[in-house]
Design a protein around this motif. Structure first.
Motif, PDB file in Angstrom:
ATOM      1  N   ILE A 137       0.839  -1.196   0.000  1.00  0.00           N
ATOM      2  CA  ILE A 137       0.000   0.000   0.000  1.00  0.00           C
ATOM      3  C   ILE A 137       0.876   1.249   0.000  1.00  0.00           C
ATOM      4  CG2 ILE A 137      -1.842   1.219   1.213  1.00  0.00           C
ATOM      5  CD1 ILE A 137      -1.261  -2.306   2.235  1.00  0.00           C
ATOM      6  N   GLU A 138       0.547   2.230  -0.837  1.00  0.00           N
ATOM      7  CA  GLU A 138       1.281   3.487  -0.893  1.00  0.00           C
ATOM      8  C   GLU A 138       0.784   4.415   0.221  1.00  0.00           C
ATOM      9  OE1 GLU A 138       0.936   4.984  -4.865  1.00  0.00           O
ATOM     10  OE2 GLU A 138       2.369   3.537  -5.672  1.00  0.00           O
ATOM     11  N   THR A 139       1.216   4.125   1.423  1.00  0.00           N
ATOM     12  CA  THR A 139       0.749   4.871   2.598  1.00  0.00           C
ATOM     13  C   THR A 139       1.379   6.245   2.734  1.00  0.00           C
ATOM     14  OG1 THR A 139       2.355   3.506   3.802  1.00  0.00           O
ATOM     15  CG2 THR A 139       0.040   2.904   4.017  1.00  0.00           C
ATOM     16  N   ASP A 140       2.252   6.627   1.798  1.00  0.00           N
ATOM     17  CA  ASP A 140       2.814   7.980   1.854  1.00  0.00           C
ATOM     18  C   ASP A 140       1.862   9.018   1.271  1.00  0.00           C
ATOM     19  OD1 ASP A 140       3.121   7.049  -0.728  1.00  0.00           O
ATOM     20  OD2 ASP A 140       5.179   7.769  -0.966  1.00  0.00           O
ATOM     21  N   TRP A 141       0.733   8.561   0.675  1.00  0.00           N
ATOM     22  CA  TRP A 141      -0.246   9.525   0.152  1.00  0.00           C
ATOM     23  C   TRP A 141      -1.695   9.066   0.313  1.00  0.00           C
ATOM     24  CZ3 TRP A 141      -3.908   8.293  -3.467  1.00  0.00           C
ATOM     25  CH2 TRP A 141      -3.692   7.135  -4.234  1.00  0.00           C
ATOM     26  N   LEU A 142      -1.931   7.769   0.481  1.00  0.00           N
ATOM     27  CA  LEU A 142      -3.288   7.232   0.458  1.00  0.00           C
ATOM     28  C   LEU A 142      -4.119   7.787   1.617  1.00  0.00           C
ATOM     29  CD1 LEU A 142      -4.835   5.106  -1.292  1.00  0.00           C
ATOM     30  CD2 LEU A 142      -4.448   3.511   0.588  1.00  0.00           C
ATOM     31  N   PRO A 143      -5.265   8.416   1.346  1.00  0.00           N
ATOM     32  CA  PRO A 143      -6.059   9.045   2.410  1.00  0.00           C
ATOM     33  C   PRO A 143      -7.200   8.177   2.926  1.00  0.00           C
ATOM     34  CG  PRO A 143      -6.812   9.864   0.302  1.00  0.00           C
ATOM     35  CD  PRO A 143      -5.705   8.872   0.012  1.00  0.00           C
ATOM     36  N   PHE A 144      -7.146   6.860   2.663  1.00  0.00           N
ATOM     37  CA  PHE A 144      -8.187   5.979   3.195  1.00  0.00           C
ATOM     38  C   PHE A 144      -7.548   4.637   3.578  1.00  0.00           C
ATOM     39  CE2 PHE A 144      -8.442   6.298  -1.437  1.00  0.00           C
ATOM     40  CZ  PHE A 144      -8.165   5.005  -1.848  1.00  0.00           C
ATOM     41  N   PRO A 145      -8.197   3.881   4.464  1.00  0.00           N
ATOM     42  CA  PRO A 145      -7.583   2.651   4.993  1.00  0.00           C
ATOM     43  C   PRO A 145      -7.674   1.483   4.012  1.00  0.00           C
ATOM     44  CG  PRO A 145      -9.731   2.970   5.958  1.00  0.00           C
ATOM     45  CD  PRO A 145      -9.466   4.199   5.125  1.00  0.00           C
ATOM     46  N   PHE A 146      -6.957   0.417   4.335  1.00  0.00           N
ATOM     47  CA  PHE A 146      -6.979  -0.805   3.530  1.00  0.00           C
ATOM     48  C   PHE A 146      -7.541  -1.938   4.389  1.00  0.00           C
ATOM     49  CE2 PHE A 146      -2.832  -0.454   5.570  1.00  0.00           C
ATOM     50  CZ  PHE A 146      -2.712  -1.677   6.208  1.00  0.00           C
ATOM     51  N   THR A 147      -7.786  -3.080   3.748  1.00  0.00           N
ATOM     52  CA  THR A 147      -8.255  -4.266   4.473  1.00  0.00           C
ATOM     53  C   THR A 147      -7.205  -5.361   4.416  1.00  0.00           C
ATOM     54  OG1 THR A 147      -9.362  -5.139   2.494  1.00  0.00           O
ATOM     55  CG2 THR A 147     -10.682  -3.767   3.987  1.00  0.00           C
ATOM     56  N   MET A 148      -7.262  -6.252   5.398  1.00  0.00           N
ATOM     57  CA  MET A 148      -6.425  -7.440   5.427  1.00  0.00           C
ATOM     58  C   MET A 148      -7.300  -8.628   5.037  1.00  0.00           C
ATOM     59  SD  MET A 148      -3.588  -8.985   5.924  1.00  0.00           S
ATOM     60  CE  MET A 148      -3.300 -10.754   5.811  1.00  0.00           C
ATOM     61  N   ASN A 149      -6.888  -9.357   4.006  1.00  0.00           N
ATOM     62  CA  ASN A 149      -7.715 -10.428   3.476  1.00  0.00           C
ATOM     63  C   ASN A 149      -7.026 -11.785   3.583  1.00  0.00           C
ATOM     64  OD1 ASN A 149     -10.075  -8.868   2.206  1.00  0.00           O
ATOM     65  ND2 ASN A 149      -8.280  -7.801   1.394  1.00  0.00           N
ATOM     66  N   TRP A 150      -7.817 -12.786   3.930  1.00  0.00           N
ATOM     67  CA  TRP A 150      -7.381 -14.178   4.000  1.00  0.00           C
ATOM     68  C   TRP A 150      -8.284 -14.990   3.075  1.00  0.00           C
ATOM     69  CZ3 TRP A 150      -3.862 -16.208   7.904  1.00  0.00           C
ATOM     70  CH2 TRP A 150      -3.347 -15.226   8.752  1.00  0.00           C
ATOM     71  N   ILE A 151      -7.715 -16.016   2.437  1.00  0.00           N
ATOM     72  CA  ILE A 151      -8.518 -16.849   1.547  1.00  0.00           C
ATOM     73  C   ILE A 151      -8.491 -18.297   2.041  1.00  0.00           C
ATOM     74  CG2 ILE A 151      -6.593 -17.224  -0.078  1.00  0.00           C
ATOM     75  CD1 ILE A 151      -8.739 -17.173  -2.331  1.00  0.00           C
TER      76      ILE A 151
END
Length: 255
Positions: A137-151
């Motif tokens: 994730i490009e966390t140096d600019w991204l203004p919203f969160p991400f999810t952690m996914n398992w399959i």
């Protein structure tokens, strides 16, 4: 003038998205399967130890089970908390369907320019029946969160315990990776490295032969510690001062 950008301490900014976000802790070294070995032999492997502790774990705020019947729909995964949780769907859901379990770290992260965040399962933390997916994730600019996914790897039921890591975050200057050019060379083209390797190989072969033959000194030594101690045999060189055999990451503080 002093370059304040270069001298400023690096910070990983963590912005909670809820009043009670999951705990965020430095990566822990211990693993159940490593503990189960006689004399806890896997802990002698420095690469395992370093991988386990190079990053931060995000921990489950409560325990739950998830069962997948093998179907393609969202409702084909049934999630059951250990005890009633009014905000269950804010933490774990069946969002993407097809056996993908989605969990929410509940933080918005910000890293310094050029730094991104690798999101995965904790290294060497094994779970039967389900596999962590990995994201950068490009966390140096991204203004919203991400999810952690398992399959799910097959239909069945899995559990996550309260306090178990469900997400492991690590920081990487990912754009710099593109600057690397892999180059294949013969070992003979690097005489120093070749000599160090051959010295290690002789010492390793001799030690294994003595150990198999019941040599008491080899048995007492139990294992060779060259890499762990940052050494090479026969004084052919030394590890740089940057060698590490223990990671000490910082715990979050309130800023």
């Amino acid at each position: 003038m002093v370059d304040t950008v270069q001298t400023r301490p690096l910070e990983l900014e963590c912005y909670p998205m809820t009043a009670r976000p999951p705990d965020l802790v430095p990566g822990r070294q211990s693993r159940n399967w490593m503990d189960a070995f006689i004399s806890r032999h896997p802990y002698r492997c420095l690469p395992l130890n370093m991988a386990n502790t190079t990053g931060w774990e995000i921990l489950c705020p409560f325990g739950f089970s998830a069962e997948w019947n093998g179907g393609p729909r969202q409702e084909d995964i049934v999630i059951t908390p250990d005890r009633p949780q009014h905000d269950l769907a804010h933490f774990v859901t069946s969002h993407f369907s097809r056996g993908v379990l989605t969990m929410h770290p509940q933080y918005l992260f910000r890293t310094p320019p050029g730094w991104g965040m690798m999101c995965s399962g904790s290294p060497n933390h094994l779970k039967d029946g389900i596999q962590p997916l990995v994201g950068l994730i490009e966390t140096d600019w991204l203004p919203f969160p991400f999810t952690m996914n398992w399959i799910f790897t097959r239909p069945g039921r899995i559990t996550f315990e309260k306090g178990e890591p469900f997400c492991f975050i690590n920081l990487i200057e990912h754009k710099k990776v593109e600057q690397f050019q892999p180059v294949i060379r013969t070992l003979e083209s690097n005489p120093v490295m070749k000599g160090q390797f051959e010295a290690w190989n002789r010492a390793r072969t001799d030690f294994n032969q003595r150990l198999a033959g019941g040599d008491p000194d080899a048995a007492k030594e139990a294992w060779q510690r060259y890499y762990f101690k940052g050494e090479v045999p026969e004084d052919l060189g030394a590890a740089p001062p940057t060698h590490s055999n223990k990671r000490r990451l910082k715990s979050p503080r309130v800023g």
